[in-house]
Design an enzyme around this catalytic site. Sequence first.
Site, PDB file in Angstrom:
ATOM      1  N   THR A 107       0.804  -1.234   0.000  1.00 19.72           N
ATOM      2  CA  THR A 107       0.000   0.000   0.000  1.00 19.72           C
ATOM      3  C   THR A 107       0.837   1.285   0.000  1.00 19.72           C
ATOM      4  OG1 THR A 107      -0.027   0.144   2.411  1.00 19.72           O
ATOM      5  CG2 THR A 107      -1.741  -1.210   1.378  1.00 19.72           C
ATOM      6  N   ASP A 199      15.785   1.433  -4.648  1.00 20.87           N
ATOM      7  CA  ASP A 199      15.519   1.383  -3.206  1.00 20.87           C
ATOM      8  C   ASP A 199      16.768   1.837  -2.458  1.00 20.87           C
ATOM      9  OD1 ASP A 199      15.376   0.368  -0.462  1.00 20.87           O
ATOM     10  OD2 ASP A 199      13.509  -0.572  -1.144  1.00 20.87           O
TER      11      ASP A 199
END
Length: 207
Positions: A107, A199
Amino acid sequence: MPDLHVLTHPIAQVCLTQLRDQSTRPEQFRTAMQRLSALVFAEASSGISLQSIDVQTPIVATKGFKLARPVILVPILRAGLGMIDGILSLVPDAVVAHVGIARDEETAQPHSYYAKLPQVLASGEVFLLDPMLATGGSAVEAARQLKEAGVKNLRLVGIVACPQGIAAFQHAHPDVPIYTAAVDEGLNDRSYIVPGLGDAGDRYFGT
Ligand code: PRP
Ligand code: URA
């Protein structure tokens, strides 16, 4: 945009390019992150208060300065830790407090899992550190926690931001200036910054 500072220094752009390059090895990535963090921090700290002091040179007595208030660095774990060493090379006496926030991989919502916030926060010049401002959720939550702990002088220092993260942060914290080395195009369908650098935590820690 008000209170958004984007570093344009040529050395910063070279460091940023090394961070973006997927072939950059982990030790080079760490070095570039530390150098670039120091450069962005130098800009972010340019307005902090000084106190006048007397100093004796080998030749004569003169006037000098020391920092008027403690500098407090607050990295958002984990990737914010990658900014610490470079910044400490400029302010070795800084206090380091910690906030642990992780994005949910599905999410992208921030999940807060740790905080170590000393009382000195309220009287210091506080720098919230996170290399990536993507959706903005992590930085918004961290700044909320810092304000709840009494922080008054707060700045957000990062490496790569995007319009969505900047808008979310400025909406939630219009009083907190943002310092970054880049404003990228936007987010992909996994809420990663495009073009970004991937990342940041995984690349810095080699995970
Ligand atoms: C990354 C990054 C920021 C956050 C940015 O952390 O270091 O904290 O995502 O995204 P946002 O603006 O959408 O909140 P992550 O949750 O991957 O944790 P890590 O630093 O431990 O890898
Ligand atoms: N976190 C990262 O490390 N990179 C991104 O692009 C977005 C969030």
